[in-house]
Design an enzyme around this catalytic site. Structure first.
Site, PDB file in Angstrom:
ATOM      1  CB  SER A  92     -82.968 128.987 -44.907  1.00  0.00           C
ATOM      2  OG  SER A  92     -81.642 129.318 -44.257  1.00  0.00           O
ATOM      3  CG  ASP A 107     -78.554 131.011 -39.018  1.00  0.00           C
ATOM      4  OD1 ASP A 107     -79.378 130.748 -40.069  1.00  0.00           O
ATOM      5  OD2 ASP A 107     -79.003 130.690 -37.927  1.00  0.00           O
ATOM      6  CG  ASP A 124     -80.349 126.317 -38.972  1.00  0.00           C
ATOM      7  OD1 ASP A 124     -79.765 126.988 -38.150  1.00  0.00           O
ATOM      8  OD2 ASP A 124     -80.964 126.725 -39.638  1.00  0.00           O
ATOM      9  CG  ASP A 175     -77.608 128.655 -35.193  1.00  0.00           C
ATOM     10  OD1 ASP A 175     -76.549 129.423 -34.807  1.00  0.00           O
ATOM     11  OD2 ASP A 175     -78.616 128.895 -35.488  1.00  0.00           O
ATOM     12  CE  LYS A 204     -86.481 132.243 -44.978  1.00  0.00           C
ATOM     13  NZ  LYS A 204     -85.276 131.451 -44.995  1.00  0.00           N
ATOM     14  CE1 TYR A 211     -88.499 133.921 -41.769  1.00  0.00           C
ATOM     15  CE2 TYR A 211     -86.717 134.760 -40.559  1.00  0.00           C
ATOM     16  CZ  TYR A 211     -87.181 133.734 -41.430  1.00  0.00           C
ATOM     17  OH  TYR A 211     -86.494 132.707 -41.644  1.00  0.00           O
TER      18      TYR A 211
END
Length: 618
Positions: free
Chosen positions: A14, A25, A27, A80, A141, A150
């Site tokens: 995202s 978070d 990524d 992450d 979303k 979701y």
């Protein structure tokens, strides 16, 4: 070489797509040279460095995941972190990982780690209008979270799945404004012929030989229920976690969204109606409650992560052992009981019979062995500690604990919104039938009142579906008084042999399998304190029609979120249907029919294909 040694960081998910929000978070992918490996340098050396950094908290390495990852918080922001070692001695700062050359001489774990960034870049290249794509994706979303669909880990769709679906709609309607993209999203995917795949481009084959999604060659690919294919090589199914039950739930929610959008187009509803939260605890009459307990918050975080990652297996096992006649709806939200002294959280799953299947009246399901097998697998957790406990119990709707409701109390249930009535008819009955005649409703009401006049001849013994199971509970545990199950959260344990293989503490957990199995869990989540029901989900009394209550504040928040969607007020005009029809003719493009590798894109009905110019059906 030491002086030139370096690594390059990339973002994906995202954050890379530009649709992240507060609390999301980040990524991140770390690309390093060939002599820096994942097993030692990343998960041991780097882990020790991060563990000694004050700004890093909640550090959790997951080396055995499908995509190995290091999870932590940096200055309170969730990260992450993935690692990929490419076949280069020096990684250039301007490395283009979208090029196929980065995949030379790397393992499959590295390919999966690189795939996140490569997919995000491809999505942004393939959508005709990035800003409209981002706005529509943000909206959908938010809608998916409000409607409880979701969550990739529980068998629904995650961020990349929603991005691929929205990108496909953007390709079909390249000139559409975000509000129309949202409306057409539901129209397209309520009519999509699953399991036909959703693809943004042709499936690429390369001489590198990595496995790609191809149901003609890979038998496992034929079992996927909702294939959504990634556009970067090697093309994979990003939604392999979807099961029969979760696909059914998502299709119901797509139909709900499509109906609301049609009402919006006819000026019969506002955008806030689309974002009404799904009333999960009023949609079913029977639930499984999974309670997770640990000594402290840190242990609970680890224990909960393990259990949550296995909840999808419980859904699959129930589908398997009941031959698909009992359907599960896992809810991807966790709840905590503030009155408990220990660290605690709970997950819930709605249960209903499959529609359209003739079942003998009074037939029930015995899933005790299924739950025992699930508990046995959960207790194989390698990092188990004393105090980590799991309890699975069956609860009826009227027994749902108060802490799952807003403000700590249960709301009254007047008539529901018209948009939810059809869904209520499907899920509210515990036998899974869509509707009942007035005579049968009266008969059911008389039964619940204790009268026997409606059924003068009835067998005293109810039939049950009790599949043979290798890990069924012991006779001693099945004879435990079922009336003691309600409200109990007892420690679950595997048998002595299974526990000893998983952890050095296994002997502490399971000294006696028969004695350590509490009645509320060995009954396989079907024991509810009802003395007349020993082998499955009991038929409970007919309840009042549930409600869908949305407070004024929630409506204002929803309207504010979608305010950016309504670029033109023409959707709210009295002639909106005619305007939409004229707009539809403008946005339908004569694009190519995306397909490849011999796999047809035939999931979209002909009347909605971009190369068919037909009238819009409002």
């Amino acid at each position: 070489m030491v002086e030139e040694a370096n690594a390059v960081l990339f973002t994906f998910g995202s954050y890379r797509l530009g649709v992240h929000g507060p609390g999301a978070d980040i990524d991140t992918l770390c690309v390093g040279p060939s002599y820096v490996n994942r097993e030692e340098d990343f998960f041991i050396v780097l882990h020790e460095i991060l563990a000694q950094t004050e700004d890093v908290t909640e550090l959790q390495p997951v080396p055995d995941a499908h995509v190995p990852v290091m999870k932590f918080k940096f200055h309170g922001i969730s990260i992450d972190l993935l690692y990929a070692s490419v076949s280069l001695l020096v990684v250039p700062a301007d490395l283009d990982i979208s090029q196929g050359s980065v995949l030379y001489e790397v393992d499959e774990a590295t390919v999966r780690s690189l795939n996140g960034c490569r997919v995000a870049d491809q999505i942004l290249r393939l959508v005709p209008n990035i800003e409209n794509f981002r706005t529509a994706l943000r909206c959908l979303k938010y809608w998916a979270k409000r409607r409880g669909v979701y969550s990739n880990v529980t068998g629904f769709l995650g961020g990349v799945n929603w991005a691929l679906l929205v990108a496909r709609v953007c390709q079909l309607y390249p000139n559409a404004v975000p509000s129309m993209l949202v409306s057409r999203f539901f129209r397209v995917f309520t009519q999509w012929r699953w399991p036909n795949p959703v693809m943004l481009c042709s499936i690429e084959e390369d001489e590198l030989g990595f496995p790609i999604w191809d149901p003609r060659k890979n038998p496992r690919d034929k079992c996927h229920h909702m294939p959504i294919i990634t556009p970067a090589y090697p093309c994979m199914n990003s939604s392999y976690n979807v099961s029969t039950s979760t696909l059914r739930v998502m299709m119901e929610q797509f139909q709900f969204g499509n109906k609301v959008c049609q009402e919006i187009e006819m000026n019969k509803a506002s955008w806030s109606a689309l974002f009404e939260p799904f009333q999960f605890f009023e949609a079913y009459k029977n639930y499984l409650q999974v309670d997770i307990i640990a000594e402290d918050d840190e242990d609970l975080r680890l224990w909960k992560g393990w259990v949550e990652s296995r909840l999808r297996q419980l859904t699959l096992k129930i589908e398997r052992d009941t031959y698909g006649m009992l359907q599960c709806h896992p809810y991807p939200h966790e709840y905590a009981d503030p009155s408990r002294q220990c660290a605690h959280c709970a997950f819930f799953m709605g249960l209903s019979r499959k529609e359209g299947v003739k079942i003998q009246e009074g037939q029930q399901f015995d899933i005790r062995g299924t739950v025992d097998e699930f508990r046995h697998e959960i207790n194989l957790y390698m990092f188990w500690k004393p105090g980590m406990e799991l309890a699975v119990s069956h609860v009826r709707r009227k027994q749902i604990p108060a802490y799952v409701f807003p403000e700590g109390y249960k709301r009254p249930r007047p008539s529901r919104h018209v948009n939810h009535q059809q869904q209520s008819n499907k899920n509210d009955a515990d036998d899974g039938t869509a509707s009942r005649s007035p005579d049968s409703q009266l008969k059911r009401k008389q039964d619940s009142a204790g009268t026997d006049d409606a059924e003068p001849v009835r067998s005293a013994k109810r039939s049950s579906v009790s599949p043979a199971h290798p890990k069924s509970s012991s006779p001693q545990s099945r004879n435990v008084d079922e009336n003691t199950c309600n409200g109990q959260i007892k420690r679950s344990s595997s048998d002595a042999s299974g526990g000893s293989q998983a952890s050095p503490h296994a002997s502490e957990r399971s000294p006696d399998p028969a004695a350590s199995s509490p009645s509320c869990t060995t009954m396989g989540a079907v024991c509810s304190g009802d003395a007349t029901s020993k082998h499955g989900i009991p038929l409970v009394e007919n309840c009042t029609t549930p409600t869908v209550a949305v407070c004024t504040t929630l409506k204002r928040v929803a309207e504010k979120v979608v305010s950016e969607l309504v670029v033109s007020e023409r959707l709210g005009s009295t002639n909106s249907a005619e305007l939409l029809e004229s707009m539809e003719k403008d946005v339908l493009a004569e694009t190519v029919h995306f397909g490849g590798n011999g796999v047809a894109q035939g999931g979209l009905p002909e009347e909605l294909e971009p190369n068919h110019r037909i009238e819009v059906v409002s």
